[in-house]
Scaffold this motif. Structure first.
Motif, mmCIF file in Angstrom:
data_model
loop_
_atom_site.group_PDB
_atom_site.id
_atom_site.type_symbol
_atom_site.label_atom_id
_atom_site.label_comp_id
_atom_site.label_asym_id
_atom_site.label_seq_id
_atom_site.Cartn_x
_atom_site.Cartn_y
_atom_site.Cartn_z
ATOM 1 N N LEU A 216 0.837 -1.210 0.000
ATOM 2 C CA LEU A 216 0.000 0.000 0.000
ATOM 3 C C LEU A 216 0.870 1.257 0.000
ATOM 4 O O LEU A 216 0.597 2.219 -0.723
ATOM 5 C CB LEU A 216 -0.923 0.024 1.224
ATOM 6 C CG LEU A 216 -2.102 -0.942 1.232
ATOM 7 C CD1 LEU A 216 -2.950 -0.726 2.491
ATOM 8 C CD2 LEU A 216 -2.975 -0.763 -0.005
ATOM 9 N N GLU A 217 1.931 1.215 0.827
ATOM 10 C CA GLU A 217 2.797 2.399 0.923
ATOM 11 C C GLU A 217 3.503 2.656 -0.402
ATOM 12 O O GLU A 217 3.564 3.790 -0.889
ATOM 13 C CB GLU A 217 3.825 2.199 2.050
ATOM 14 C CG GLU A 217 3.207 2.443 3.423
ATOM 15 C CD GLU A 217 3.947 1.757 4.567
ATOM 16 O OE1 GLU A 217 5.094 1.288 4.350
ATOM 17 O OE2 GLU A 217 3.358 1.679 5.673
ATOM 18 N N ARG A 218 3.992 1.584 -1.012
ATOM 19 C CA ARG A 218 4.701 1.713 -2.305
ATOM 20 C C ARG A 218 3.742 2.264 -3.370
ATOM 21 O O ARG A 218 4.069 3.179 -4.115
ATOM 22 C CB ARG A 218 5.179 0.312 -2.703
ATOM 23 C CG ARG A 218 6.317 0.281 -3.671
ATOM 24 C CD ARG A 218 6.875 -1.127 -3.862
ATOM 25 N NE ARG A 218 5.885 -2.172 -4.074
ATOM 26 C CZ ARG A 218 5.704 -3.226 -3.285
ATOM 27 N NH1 ARG A 218 6.432 -3.360 -2.195
ATOM 28 N NH2 ARG A 218 4.789 -4.145 -3.561
ATOM 29 N N ASN A 219 2.549 1.711 -3.401
ATOM 30 C CA ASN A 219 1.598 2.133 -4.434
ATOM 31 C C ASN A 219 1.122 3.573 -4.222
ATOM 32 O O ASN A 219 0.879 4.292 -5.187
ATOM 33 C CB ASN A 219 0.404 1.177 -4.479
ATOM 34 C CG ASN A 219 0.782 -0.152 -5.112
ATOM 35 O OD1 ASN A 219 1.797 -0.245 -5.788
ATOM 36 N ND2 ASN A 219 -0.016 -1.179 -4.901
ATOM 37 N N ALA A 220 1.013 3.992 -2.961
ATOM 38 C CA ALA A 220 0.564 5.373 -2.699
ATOM 39 C C ALA A 220 1.554 6.374 -3.310
ATOM 40 O O ALA A 220 1.155 7.404 -3.864
ATOM 41 C CB ALA A 220 0.415 5.605 -1.205
ATOM 42 N N VAL A 221 2.842 6.045 -3.237
ATOM 43 C CA VAL A 221 3.860 6.932 -3.831
ATOM 44 C C VAL A 221 3.628 7.018 -5.341
ATOM 45 O O VAL A 221 3.648 8.092 -5.949
ATOM 46 C CB VAL A 221 5.286 6.398 -3.519
ATOM 47 C CG1 VAL A 221 6.352 7.208 -4.247
ATOM 48 C CG2 VAL A 221 5.525 6.386 -2.017
ATOM 49 N N LEU A 222 3.362 5.858 -5.938
ATOM 50 C CA LEU A 222 3.102 5.812 -7.394
ATOM 51 C C LEU A 222 1.842 6.625 -7.741
ATOM 52 O O LEU A 222 1.823 7.383 -8.706
ATOM 53 C CB LEU A 222 2.934 4.341 -7.808
ATOM 54 C CG LEU A 222 2.855 4.039 -9.287
ATOM 55 C CD1 LEU A 222 4.187 4.335 -9.973
ATOM 56 C CD2 LEU A 222 2.487 2.561 -9.513
ATOM 57 N N HIS A 223 0.807 6.462 -6.917
ATOM 58 C CA HIS A 223 -0.443 7.189 -7.184
ATOM 59 C C HIS A 223 -0.190 8.696 -7.186
ATOM 60 O O HIS A 223 -0.638 9.410 -8.075
ATOM 61 C CB HIS A 223 -1.503 6.878 -6.119
ATOM 62 C CG HIS A 223 -1.873 5.433 -6.052
ATOM 63 N ND1 HIS A 223 -2.530 4.872 -5.000
ATOM 64 C CD2 HIS A 223 -1.653 4.419 -6.928
ATOM 65 C CE1 HIS A 223 -2.712 3.586 -5.221
ATOM 66 N NE2 HIS A 223 -2.180 3.287 -6.381
ATOM 67 N N ASN A 224 0.523 9.156 -6.163
ATOM 68 C CA ASN A 224 0.772 10.601 -6.056
ATOM 69 C C ASN A 224 1.544 11.101 -7.274
ATOM 70 O O ASN A 224 1.276 12.185 -7.795
ATOM 71 C CB ASN A 224 1.559 10.924 -4.775
ATOM 72 C CG ASN A 224 0.766 10.589 -3.504
ATOM 73 O OD1 ASN A 224 1.306 10.517 -2.426
ATOM 74 N ND2 ASN A 224 -0.530 10.356 -3.626
ATOM 75 N N LYS A 225 2.468 10.252 -7.760
ATOM 76 C CA LYS A 225 3.254 10.642 -8.948
ATOM 77 C C LYS A 225 2.335 10.843 -10.161
ATOM 78 O O LYS A 225 2.607 11.667 -11.025
ATOM 79 C CB LYS A 225 4.268 9.511 -9.219
ATOM 80 C CG LYS A 225 5.273 9.839 -10.271
ATOM 81 C CD LYS A 225 6.349 8.769 -10.320
ATOM 82 C CE LYS A 225 7.030 8.826 -11.688
ATOM 83 N NZ LYS A 225 7.725 7.599 -11.988
#
Ligand SMILES: Cc1cc2nc3c(=O)[nH]c(=O)nc-3n(C[C@H](O)[C@H](O)[C@H](O)COP(=O)(O)OP(=O)(O)OC[C@H]3O[C@@H](n4cnc5c(N)ncnc54)[C@H](O)[C@@H]3O)c2cc1C
Length: 495
Positions: A216-225
């Motif tokens: 979840l943490e990894r994907n949240a960074v991707l989402h924000n990008k």
């Protein structure tokens, strides 16, 4: 206008049924979905025969075509806590289920007359993919298109899903497609004249295991990008958004307030109506039975209502795609997997976001009608086209939901049903040209997220088909990737 009620639970009148018939929804399954009759607390016990008699009287159908809708368990509205205590041996896989839905629809429902003898584009499957593509082709001036659907609109996964729409994905391609789809959904009522009840109450993903929390943490960074405002929140903050969540064993949560839910049936009808207004033929109760090919091209599509000569064929048959592809000698790596889902009696609004426990695939949301709608995947489910409902599912779901939200234990389940995910080895779709059969285009393999991908995928596919401009989507997700081993796995799968 007649105010005489045929379904008192859902307030459906004689006029409502006549209106459905006037819009082309004549068979009992379609009238049920269009008017909502039979979806209330009596589960259709009081209204089915009244509606059937009315359809017969209106001469909407031949008498032998007036067949009842598929009954849905449980037999009586049943509290979740009662279902959670059902005696089920959880070590046994969920084989069977009731009712075993018909693979063949009553032949009396088949329209009279033949399909058109030729068309530029034939689309196989009248689910969300086929219909949204046809509509987008029409927007670009291509109206010599026939959509073939072996049942009623909504017979496939598109009529059986949870209506969740989210941008929280694990790969840029799906994040961008979902973002575009949600933008198109916002304009759907204006563009197509049908309200799809989009409600952006957000999605909250909960993680119980460390590796899931890290995902979840990894994907949240991707989402924000990619411009998606997902944020990682504490279990307490998640409970502030959804009071009543126990957060048992939860380590963390991811929340995107812009995700949401829609009403799936209206979406299909909107696209179907948009197609028909522009002259596209949508042929229901018409089954594809074979193909004629020569020199690496499909020349004709054979149906149980005659053959259609065509320039291009699109395979958009959802979980049936491998079966249809085999008719033309093409092997798809897709596998159908049953996924079960249920709906409860309506409650006052209490749940804004869709909540999902990513570790188990449990998800639940509240529809605009107030029902809790939810499902949960089953690791023991074998591959296969099975749409029966099991006691095992309701027990597992009820246990998992009550663990997360104990106060819903006394809420009654009204209906459970099942549909099939169209699963590929990397959880990504199969799109583009078919190696060896250049004019057979693939549009399948959307696992448990095709509904929310359809508007954007159809837009790009119609653009690609009508302009012949290259588009990396149709290379990235081409069938070739499985033989070449170029797989980028999507890891945000629920249900
Ligand atoms: C329980 C469940 C929950 C889901 N939840 C969500 C969700 O919350 N959000 C989301 O985005 N997605 C969800 N999905 C997935 C989504 O519903 C599908 O990805 C999507 O509907 C696939 O659309 P489709 O048009 O490819 O397939 P379908 O809707 O299955 O349409 C294919 C059509 O082809 C027809 N067909 C088959 N064989 C033939 C033939 N020989 N001739 C003519 N017609 C034929 C079938 O009758 C069918 O109507 C869920 C799916 C299920 C089962």
């Amino acid at each position: 206008m007649s105010k005489a009620l045929v379904c008192s639970c859902e307030d459906v009148t004689v006029s409502d049924v006549k209106h459905a018939v006037s819009r082309g929804f004549c068979d009992v399954e379609s009238v049920k979905r269009y008017t909502g009759f039979g979806t209330g607390i009596c589960q259709g016990k009081n209204c089915l025969s009244a509606v059937a008699a009315l359809l017969e009287r209106e001469k909407a159908l031949k008498p032998e075509a007036v067949v009842p809708f598929t009954p849905r368990p449980p037999l009586y509205p049943t509290e979740l806590r009662v279902l959670a205590s059902a005696p089920v041996d959880e070590s046994q896989p969920p084989v069977g289920g009731v009712p075993q839905e018909l693979e063949h629809f009553a032949s009396a429902l088949r329209p009279e007359g033949s399909v058109p003898a030729k068309a530029k584009v034939v689309i196989i499957g009248g689910g969300i993919m086929g219909l949204s593509l046809a509509y987008n082709l029409a927007l670009r001036g291509e109206t010599d298109v026939v959509v073939l659907e072996r049942g009623y609109l909504c017979a496939g996964a598109s009529g059986r899903n949870g209506g969740g729409v989210r941008m929280q994905w694990g790969t840029p391609a799906l994040i961008e497609l979902a973002k575009r789809s949600i933008d198109l959904m916002k304009d759907f009522a204006r563009d197509l004249g049908v309200n799809v009840w989009l409600r952006q109450g957000g999605y909250i993903f909960l993680a119980k295991r460390k590796d899931v929390a890290e995902r979840l943490e990894r994907n949240a960074v991707l989402h924000n990008k990619y411009g998606v405002p997902t944020r990682i929140i504490t279990p307490d903050a998640a409970r502030d958004i959804v009071p009543g969540l126990t957060m048992k064993d939860c380590l963390t949560a991811a929340y995107n307030p812009e995700d949401g839910v829609i009403f799936p049936w209206a979406f299909l009808w909107g696209y179907a109506q948009g197609c028909q207004k522009r002259g596209i033929k949508v042929e229901t109760y018409t089954q594809v039975t074979g193909f004629e090919t020569s020199n690496g091209q499909v020349r004709k599509v054979k149906t149980d209502r005659g053959d259609i000569a065509c320039d291009t064929v699109v395979l958009a048959s959802g979980a049936w795609s491998p079966e249809v592809a085999r008719l033309v000698g093409v092997q798809l790596p897709n596998e159908p997997h049953r996924h079960e889902i249920l709906s409860t009696e309506p409650l006052k609004p209490f749940l804004a976001p869709l909540v999902s426990v990513l570790d188990t695939g449990l998800y639940f949301s509240q529809s605009m009608r107030g029902e809790i709608v939810g499902g949960m995947g089953d690791p023991l489910e074998p591959a296969g086209l099975n749409m029966g409902s099991t006691l095992r599912f309701v027990k597992r779901f009820a246990e998992a939901l009550i663990e997360q939200m104990p106060q819903v234990g006394s809420v009654k389940v009204l209906r459970q049903w099942a549909g099939c995910y169209d699963v590929t080895p990397d959880n990504n779709p199969v799109l583009g040209r078919t190696p060896g059969l250049d004019n057979l285009l693939q549009m399948s393999g959307f696992v448990g997220h095709g509904f929310m991908m359809a508007p954007a995928v159809a837009e790009r596919m119609a653009q690609w088909m009508t302009t012949h401009e290259s588009d990396e989507l149709f290379t990235r997700f081409n069938l070739r990737r499985f033989a070449e081993g170029k797989l980028e796995r999507e890891d945000m799968i629920i249900g």
